[in-house]
Design an enzyme around this catalytic site. Structure first.
Site, PDB file in Angstrom:
ATOM      1  N   HIS A 208       0.817  -1.215   0.000  1.00 34.86           N
ATOM      2  CA  HIS A 208       0.000   0.000   0.000  1.00 34.86           C
ATOM      3  C   HIS A 208       0.848   1.261   0.000  1.00 34.86           C
ATOM      4  O   HIS A 208       0.441   2.295  -0.516  1.00 34.86           O
ATOM      5  CB  HIS A 208      -1.010  -0.041   1.145  1.00 34.86           C
ATOM      6  CG  HIS A 208      -2.135  -0.979   0.831  1.00 34.86           C
ATOM      7  ND1 HIS A 208      -2.123  -2.289   1.219  1.00 34.86           N
ATOM      8  CD2 HIS A 208      -3.254  -0.806   0.082  1.00 34.86           C
ATOM      9  CE1 HIS A 208      -3.210  -2.887   0.751  1.00 34.86           C
ATOM     10  NE2 HIS A 208      -3.910  -2.015   0.066  1.00 34.86           N
ATOM     11  N   GLU A 451     -11.189 -10.673  -4.649  1.00 38.47           N
ATOM     12  CA  GLU A 451      -9.750 -10.589  -4.393  1.00 38.47           C
ATOM     13  C   GLU A 451      -9.210 -11.801  -3.647  1.00 38.47           C
ATOM     14  O   GLU A 451      -8.047 -11.857  -3.291  1.00 38.47           O
ATOM     15  CB  GLU A 451      -9.366  -9.278  -3.700  1.00 38.47           C
ATOM     16  CG  GLU A 451     -10.267  -8.834  -2.586  1.00 38.47           C
ATOM     17  CD  GLU A 451      -9.937  -7.433  -2.084  1.00 38.47           C
ATOM     18  OE1 GLU A 451      -8.959  -6.821  -2.536  1.00 38.47           O
ATOM     19  OE2 GLU A 451     -10.677  -6.971  -1.216  1.00 38.47           O
ATOM     20  N   ASP A 475      -4.671  -8.153  -4.398  1.00 39.57           N
ATOM     21  CA  ASP A 475      -4.833  -9.231  -3.430  1.00 39.57           C
ATOM     22  C   ASP A 475      -5.083 -10.557  -4.107  1.00 39.57           C
ATOM     23  O   ASP A 475      -4.644 -11.599  -3.617  1.00 39.57           O
ATOM     24  CB  ASP A 475      -5.977  -8.902  -2.465  1.00 39.57           C
ATOM     25  CG  ASP A 475      -5.494  -7.988  -1.354  1.00 39.57           C
ATOM     26  OD1 ASP A 475      -4.412  -8.257  -0.806  1.00 39.57           O
ATOM     27  OD2 ASP A 475      -6.176  -6.988  -1.063  1.00 39.57           O
ATOM     28  N   CYS A 522      -9.985  -3.087 -10.353  1.00 41.46           N
ATOM     29  CA  CYS A 522      -9.532  -1.887  -9.657  1.00 41.46           C
ATOM     30  C   CYS A 522      -8.153  -2.091  -9.023  1.00 41.46           C
ATOM     31  O   CYS A 522      -7.648  -1.218  -8.338  1.00 41.46           O
ATOM     32  CB  CYS A 522     -10.542  -1.440  -8.605  1.00 41.46           C
ATOM     33  SG  CYS A 522     -10.765  -2.633  -7.292  1.00 41.46           S
TER      34      CYS A 522
HETATM   35  C1  PEP Z   1      -6.718  -4.963  -4.671  1.00 37.82           C
HETATM   36  O1  PEP Z   1      -6.494  -5.806  -3.801  1.00 37.82           O
HETATM   37  O2  PEP Z   1      -6.455  -5.151  -5.888  1.00 37.82           O
HETATM   38  C2  PEP Z   1      -7.326  -3.672  -4.318  1.00 37.82           C
HETATM   39  C3  PEP Z   1      -7.704  -2.819  -5.235  1.00 37.82           C
HETATM   40  O3  PEP Z   1      -7.421  -3.376  -2.992  1.00 37.82           O
HETATM   41  P1  PEP Z   1      -6.176  -2.908  -2.110  1.00 37.82           P
HETATM   42  O4  PEP Z   1      -5.016  -2.677  -3.028  1.00 37.82           O
HETATM   43  O5  PEP Z   1      -6.585  -1.678  -1.384  1.00 37.82           O
HETATM   44  O6  PEP Z   1      -5.964  -4.078  -1.217  1.00 37.82           O
HETATM   45 MG    MG Z   2      -7.340  -5.543  -1.879  1.00 34.94          MG
END
Ligand code: PEP
Ligand code: MG
Length: 584
Positions: A208, A451, A475, A522
């Site tokens: 992140h 995910e 994920d 996403c």
């Molecule tokens: C993902 O896991 O692809 C996602 C968009 O969520 P995050 O990156 O916030 O875990």
């Molecule tokens: Mg995620």
């Protein structure tokens, strides 16, 4: 001497600047720039601390019991010498006068410089004096902090718990931040800071911290292992965010070459910015929705600026972080969601319920828990369902924001039917609570993130409950391949093109389309222009990514002919060793 450090490329572009090393002191210190007129006061704070610590040490020395071992007296004498040492004092003063660092930051910076000199000494006795120096600096820091005892010891090398790192008036040298580690919350603070790039020792491509760096659109390299030990305060460094390379102390020729590359990248950005108002349609007339991922309501203007047609992922957890564990109440959340909705001027906003846990801990997450297996633990919807009062608060706030525009609700990390049912029940309860209070709220489309492999394999079931699906590839890859996305030591195995990952993505898209429901991606795959054609070929027509990536992806969309991509994409998915160079 010029040398290079290799890490992982996470945010594109070239940054050239002087290194600001975030302290490796064990005392958690504030880092900020003082104004030039505040320099004398800052120097006075240091002088006062030095005098007080000197007095304290002298007192300890003079009052040593008669039977105390003689080494103790010798150590205190060494400490006394160090406090009075001009190399420490002068060095610290010049960090304040020349670089406008606050007193604590100046102390830890000079500690770094002198500690390295100790490390280079041949005599083992002298080398070991580094520990004494650290203790002396710690004593000074504690005095400045007003602490009398050895209490708050933090091992984090994080820059920012406090206001920190805001721009002083007179800084005109570009600065690059070098740290062992930074949390996503720390990164958020850099939105208002002066840094033109950053380097961390740890972290993976889709950690992140890296994701937030990408959203800031500043060049960054993570997973650079020992960078924070090899780079010295104030070194000139080049960050090549495309190649994942850091060049320290570059020669004039290298500097010139990278300055040229930097200008080329700026020109490319300018060229792409002309696509802002071009509709996102393929050569064969397929409309492709390009949405923005945001972390804060204040990101909405940037999303509009690059022509996003909505927000596909508002990571609401950033409202919950960096606040010492105190959760935002319904009113505060409602105000934030409403700002995002109004900021998007009538375009849809997809608000994801909190995804706390794993590499996005709340400040109040107990340390022991943090050491278990956080990516597989109480994270995202699991965390929300474990604290229904907190979850209901968030659901009410989102429902209320939906009275002001198009809001979609997105639930992260679902795997079980029972979790879906509990979520739906709590959503109904939140509506009833608002009804009972007579508070207006609006309609929501409800979506699930795919995910976890179990969710992808249960897409049919999910589609019975949800209006749309959003594939979180970050994920999905982590859990399919059992690769911790934040761990640089396994980053080479983190592969979006692994056949198993592609199969899960392809099947989820196909299932949603078969049922006439919308589906988007996403995760970071959506913002990678080298994957745009593949995803288009698999039938994807909705992509959500950082605003900074939208124009490069749009360029790919404009050049694509989906009628020719379909068979090719299928062959990539069916291959044992998928590669993007085949065919088309
Ligand atoms: C993902 O896991 O692809 C996602 C968009 O969520 P995050 O990156 O916030 O875990
Ligand atoms: Mg995620």
């Amino acid at each position: 001497m010029t040398f290079a450090i290799h890490g992982l490329a996470v945010a594109r572009g070239i940054a050239i600047g002087r290194a600001v090393l975030v302290a490796s002191s064990r005392v958690d210190v504030a880092h900020y720039f003082v104004k030039p007129q505040e320099v004398p006061a800052e120097l006075a704070r240091l002088k006062k601390a030095r005098e007080a610590v000197q007095q304290e040490l002298q007192l300890l020395h003079d009052n040593l019991p008669k039977d105390a071992p003689p080494e103790l007296s010798a150590i205190l004498e060494v400490h006394l010498m160090m406090v009075q040492d001009t190399m420490l004092a002068d060095g610290v003063s010049s960090w304040v006068s020349d670089r406008l660092y606050n007193a604590e930051w100046a102390l830890t910076s000079q500690l770094d410089v002198v500690a390295r000199q100790f490390d280079e000494m041949d005599d083992p006795y002298l080398r070991e004096r580094k520990g004494d120096l650290e203790q002396v600096v710690e004593r000074l820091l504690r005095y400045i902090k007003g602490e009398a005892t050895v209490s708050t010891v933090s091992k984090r090398t994080s820059a920012t718990k406090q206001q920190d790192l805001q721009l002083g008036d007179a800084m005109d040298v570009p600065l690059v931040l070098v740290a062992h580690d930074l949390s996503p919350a720390d990164m958020l603070q850099f939105k208002q800071s002066v840094f033109t790039g950053f380097i961390t020792d740890v972290g993976g491509k889709t950690s992140h911290t890296a994701i937030v760096a990408r959203s800031l659109d500043i060049p960054a390299v993570v997973g650079a292992r020992t960078a924070s030990q090899l780079v010295r305060q104030d070194d000139w460094v080049i960050i090549d965010g495309d190649a994942g390379v850091v060049i320290v102390d570059p020669s004039p020729i290298i500097l010139a070459e990278y300055s040229f590359k930097q200008r080329q990248a700026e020109l490319e950005r300018e060229r792409l910015s002309r696509l802002r108002h071009t509709p996102s349609v393929t050569l064969d007339n397929q409309r492709v929705e390009l949405l923005a991922n945001i972390e804060m309501p204040e990101d909405a203007p940037q999303a509009l600026d690059v022509g996003a047609v909505g927000v596909g992922l508002f990571r609401s957890e950033f409202l919950f972080m960096g606040r010492e564990g105190a959760l935002p109440d319904e009113q505060e959340q409602y105000a934030a969601y409403r700002r995002a909705v109004e900021g998007m001027k009538g375009l849809p906003v997809t608000i994801r319920t909190v995804d706390i846990g794993a590499d996005k801990p709340l400040d109040r997450t107990p340390k022991d828990e943090a050491h278990l297996n956080p990516a597989l633990g109480l994270r995202a919807i699991r965390w929300s369902l474990a604290d229904p009062a907190m979850f209901l608060t968030q659901l009410r706030a989102i429902l209320r924001a939906a009275a002001h525009g198009q809001v979609h609700l997105l639930i992260p990390m679902l795997a079980h039917k029972s979790e879906i049912e509990q979520t739906m029940a709590l959503l109904n309860q939140a509506r009833q609570q608002l009804d009972a209070r007579g508070v207006p709220f609006g309609p929501l489309k409800i979506g699930a993130m795919i995910e976890i492999p179990a969710a992808a394999l249960s897409a049919k079931l999910f589609l019975r409950y949800f209006d749309f699906l959003s594939i979180g590839t970050n994920d999905l890859i982590q859990y399919t391949l059992a690769i911790d996305r934040a761990d640089e030591s396994v980053a080479h195995l983190y592969d979006p093109l692994h056949p198993a990952v592609l199969r899960l993505v392809a099947d989820t898209i196909a299932e949603a389309k078969a049922q006439n429901k919308s589906v988007s991606v996403c995760g970071e795959m959506a913002g990678d222009p080298s994957l745009t054609r593949l995803l288009l070929g698999l039938g994807l027509r909705s992509f959500s990514m950082h605003p900074t990536q939208i124009l490069a992806v749009k360029q790919e969309v404009l050049r694509a002919d989906t009628s020719r991509l379909q068979a090719w994409a299928q062959s990539v998915v069916d291959s044992d060793e998928p590669a993007l160079t085949m065919g088309v």
